[in-house]
Design a protein around this motif. Structure first.
Motif, PDB file in Angstrom:
ATOM      1  N   LEU A  76      22.125   3.318 -43.937  1.00  0.00           N
ATOM      2  CA  LEU A  76      22.579   4.543 -43.315  1.00  0.00           C
ATOM      3  C   LEU A  76      23.991   4.334 -42.796  1.00  0.00           C
ATOM      4  CD1 LEU A  76      19.532   5.866 -41.231  1.00  0.00           C
ATOM      5  CD2 LEU A  76      20.733   7.078 -43.046  1.00  0.00           C
ATOM      6  N   ASP A  77      24.811   5.356 -42.937  1.00  0.00           N
ATOM      7  CA  ASP A  77      26.195   5.288 -42.479  1.00  0.00           C
ATOM      8  C   ASP A  77      26.290   6.009 -41.141  1.00  0.00           C
ATOM      9  OD1 ASP A  77      28.909   5.549 -42.003  1.00  0.00           O
ATOM     10  OD2 ASP A  77      29.407   5.776 -44.120  1.00  0.00           O
ATOM     11  N   GLN A  78      26.608   5.267 -40.088  1.00  0.00           N
ATOM     12  CA  GLN A  78      26.692   5.856 -38.755  1.00  0.00           C
ATOM     13  C   GLN A  78      27.737   6.968 -38.708  1.00  0.00           C
ATOM     14  OE1 GLN A  78      29.433   5.303 -36.448  1.00  0.00           O
ATOM     15  NE2 GLN A  78      28.509   6.341 -34.698  1.00  0.00           N
ATOM     16  N   ALA A  79      28.857   6.778 -39.385  1.00  0.00           N
ATOM     17  CA  ALA A  79      29.919   7.784 -39.373  1.00  0.00           C
ATOM     18  C   ALA A  79      29.453   9.087 -40.010  1.00  0.00           C
ATOM     19  CB  ALA A  79      31.150   7.247 -40.101  1.00  0.00           C
ATOM     20  N   ARG A  80      28.667   8.998 -41.079  1.00  0.00           N
ATOM     21  CA  ARG A  80      28.195  10.217 -41.739  1.00  0.00           C
ATOM     22  C   ARG A  80      27.149  10.930 -40.900  1.00  0.00           C
ATOM     23  NH1 ARG A  80      27.862   9.074 -48.283  1.00  0.00           N
ATOM     24  NH2 ARG A  80      30.045   8.417 -48.521  1.00  0.00           N
ATOM     25  N   VAL A  81      26.290  10.168 -40.246  1.00  0.00           N
ATOM     26  CA  VAL A  81      25.313  10.792 -39.358  1.00  0.00           C
ATOM     27  C   VAL A  81      26.039  11.502 -38.220  1.00  0.00           C
ATOM     28  CG1 VAL A  81      23.389  10.366 -37.767  1.00  0.00           C
ATOM     29  CG2 VAL A  81      23.512   9.108 -39.920  1.00  0.00           C
ATOM     30  N   ARG A  82      27.080  10.860 -37.692  1.00  0.00           N
ATOM     31  CA  ARG A  82      27.852  11.486 -36.612  1.00  0.00           C
ATOM     32  C   ARG A  82      28.545  12.741 -37.100  1.00  0.00           C
ATOM     33  NH1 ARG A  82      29.185  13.930 -33.077  1.00  0.00           N
ATOM     34  NH2 ARG A  82      30.284  13.361 -31.147  1.00  0.00           N
ATOM     35  N   ARG A  83      29.098  12.706 -38.301  1.00  0.00           N
ATOM     36  CA  ARG A  83      29.783  13.871 -38.838  1.00  0.00           C
ATOM     37  C   ARG A  83      28.804  15.021 -39.071  1.00  0.00           C
ATOM     38  NH1 ARG A  83      32.430  11.406 -42.324  1.00  0.00           N
ATOM     39  NH2 ARG A  83      31.136  11.657 -44.169  1.00  0.00           N
ATOM     40  N   GLY A 103      24.907  13.923 -30.473  1.00  0.00           N
ATOM     41  CA  GLY A 103      26.119  13.267 -30.958  1.00  0.00           C
ATOM     42  C   GLY A 103      26.521  12.089 -30.080  1.00  0.00           C
ATOM     43  N   ALA A 104      26.351  12.257 -28.769  1.00  0.00           N
ATOM     44  CA  ALA A 104      26.686  11.160 -27.852  1.00  0.00           C
ATOM     45  C   ALA A 104      25.767   9.960 -28.074  1.00  0.00           C
ATOM     46  CB  ALA A 104      26.571  11.646 -26.401  1.00  0.00           C
ATOM     47  N   LEU A 105      24.508  10.222 -28.409  1.00  0.00           N
ATOM     48  CA  LEU A 105      23.579   9.127 -28.677  1.00  0.00           C
ATOM     49  C   LEU A 105      23.904   8.440 -29.998  1.00  0.00           C
ATOM     50  CD1 LEU A 105      20.185  10.644 -27.455  1.00  0.00           C
ATOM     51  CD2 LEU A 105      21.572   8.886 -26.367  1.00  0.00           C
ATOM     52  N   VAL A 106      24.373   9.210 -30.982  1.00  0.00           N
ATOM     53  CA  VAL A 106      24.818   8.583 -32.231  1.00  0.00           C
ATOM     54  C   VAL A 106      25.976   7.634 -31.956  1.00  0.00           C
ATOM     55  CG1 VAL A 106      25.760   8.987 -34.534  1.00  0.00           C
ATOM     56  CG2 VAL A 106      24.069  10.565 -33.608  1.00  0.00           C
ATOM     57  N   ASP A 107      26.845   8.028 -31.032  1.00  0.00           N
ATOM     58  CA  ASP A 107      27.981   7.172 -30.676  1.00  0.00           C
ATOM     59  C   ASP A 107      27.534   5.864 -30.039  1.00  0.00           C
ATOM     60  OD1 ASP A 107      29.789   9.009 -31.637  1.00  0.00           O
ATOM     61  OD2 ASP A 107      30.080   9.996 -29.701  1.00  0.00           O
ATOM     62  N   GLU A 108      26.342   5.866 -29.443  1.00  0.00           N
ATOM     63  CA  GLU A 108      25.835   4.638 -28.829  1.00  0.00           C
ATOM     64  C   GLU A 108      25.683   3.521 -29.866  1.00  0.00           C
ATOM     65  OE1 GLU A 108      24.907   3.737 -25.753  1.00  0.00           O
ATOM     66  OE2 GLU A 108      25.254   5.600 -24.674  1.00  0.00           O
ATOM     67  N   LYS A 156      17.099  10.091 -37.946  1.00  0.00           N
ATOM     68  CA  LYS A 156      18.118   9.275 -38.615  1.00  0.00           C
ATOM     69  C   LYS A 156      18.885   8.415 -37.605  1.00  0.00           C
ATOM     70  CE  LYS A 156      17.417  10.855 -42.767  1.00  0.00           C
ATOM     71  NZ  LYS A 156      16.171  11.593 -42.413  1.00  0.00           N
ATOM     72  N   THR A 157      19.148   8.971 -36.427  1.00  0.00           N
ATOM     73  CA  THR A 157      19.840   8.201 -35.391  1.00  0.00           C
ATOM     74  C   THR A 157      18.991   7.024 -34.949  1.00  0.00           C
ATOM     75  OG1 THR A 157      20.952  10.224 -34.620  1.00  0.00           O
ATOM     76  CG2 THR A 157      20.936   8.332 -33.131  1.00  0.00           C
ATOM     77  N   ALA A 158      17.694   7.259 -34.776  1.00  0.00           N
ATOM     78  CA  ALA A 158      16.792   6.154 -34.412  1.00  0.00           C
ATOM     79  C   ALA A 158      16.803   5.084 -35.499  1.00  0.00           C
ATOM     80  CB  ALA A 158      15.377   6.687 -34.196  1.00  0.00           C
ATOM     81  N   ALA A 159      16.817   5.519 -36.765  1.00  0.00           N
ATOM     82  CA  ALA A 159      16.799   4.560 -37.870  1.00  0.00           C
ATOM     83  C   ALA A 159      18.053   3.701 -37.903  1.00  0.00           C
ATOM     84  CB  ALA A 159      16.641   5.303 -39.198  1.00  0.00           C
ATOM     85  N   LEU A 160      19.174   4.227 -37.401  1.00  0.00           N
ATOM     86  CA  LEU A 160      20.406   3.436 -37.363  1.00  0.00           C
ATOM     87  C   LEU A 160      20.225   2.157 -36.553  1.00  0.00           C
ATOM     88  CD1 LEU A 160      23.117   6.219 -36.824  1.00  0.00           C
ATOM     89  CD2 LEU A 160      22.871   4.771 -38.837  1.00  0.00           C
TER      90      LEU A 160
END
Length: 227
Positions: free
Chosen positions: A13-20, A46-51, A185-189
């Protein structure tokens, strides 16, 4: 079928793509439903994705510092215990003549030193990993709470009883479903680079939770759009 090369970006998984994707979803919701707070919830996501990016930020530097300190402590512990055994041997040698029974106290010292020293070394080496696990589990707990918040937003949206028109209600529910998917998806990151059982169990629990919630949302959408 052609085998994907090792390290292919299709295997992660690409963190940048999930954030976008999260940012795009937030913008869409804010434009379509500016008077609803759902877009603000998406901003929290979005803030949690940044974590996730903190692995290369301040928290990761703290983990590296803790790892260095723990290794230094291990060296000191090993040096101290080695010195203790060395002094015990030196005392025995200085005694001059000795029999086999004189080795028993020395053997006991070596065994006790090895056992307690090994426990101390294991504890010190595990400190950085425990710090990282605690951080990830805190974020995963916030993700679980956020999933329930999203579920509450769709829970009150009942077809035929909500003030939104059917088309708007269907779009609103679809965005709730997409946001739940992004929570999973964020959890999977956080599971990308770990084999920690507690973290993997927490991630699996969030994915199961969001999938179940999304299924209920789509049941509502099916009622609104039977065709």
């Amino acid at each position: 079928m052609e085998e994907l090369p090792r390290g292919s970006h299709f295997q992660r998984l690409d963190q940048a793509r999930v954030r976008r994707s999260t940012a795009e979803l937030q913008t869409w919701i804010r434009d379509r439903f500016p008077d609803r707070t759902l877009w603000e919830v998406c901003g929290e996501l979005g803030a949690l994705v940044d974590e996730v990016a903190l692995r290369d930020g301040l928290n990761q530097r703290r983990i590296r510092a803790a790892r260095m300190l723990s290794r230094l402590a291990v060296v000191l512990v090993v040096a101290f215990l080695t010195g203790t055994v060395g002094l015990a041997v030196l005392d025995l040698v200085r005694g001059g003549q000795f029999q086999a029974v004189d080795f028993l106290p020395l053997l006991e010292t070596i065994i006790n030193t090895s056992v307690f020293g090994g426990l101390a070394v294991l504890f010190l080496l595990a400190v950085p990993e425990r710090m990282e696990r605690a951080r990830i589990l805190r974020v995963l707990h916030r993700l679980r709470s956020l999933a329930h918040v999203i579920d509450m937003h769709q829970l009150t949206k009942i077809p035929g009883r909500d003030e939104l028109a059917s088309a708007d209600l269907g779009a609103y529910l679809e965005q709730c479903s997409e946001m739940l998917s992004l929570v999973g998806k964020t959890a999977a990151l956080f599971a990308e680079d770990t084999t920690d059982g507690d973290v993997l169990d927490a991630v699996e629990g969030i994915e199961a939770l969001t999938s179940d919630m999304a299924r209920k949302v789509w049941q509502k959408i099916a009622i609104i759009q039977p065709d």
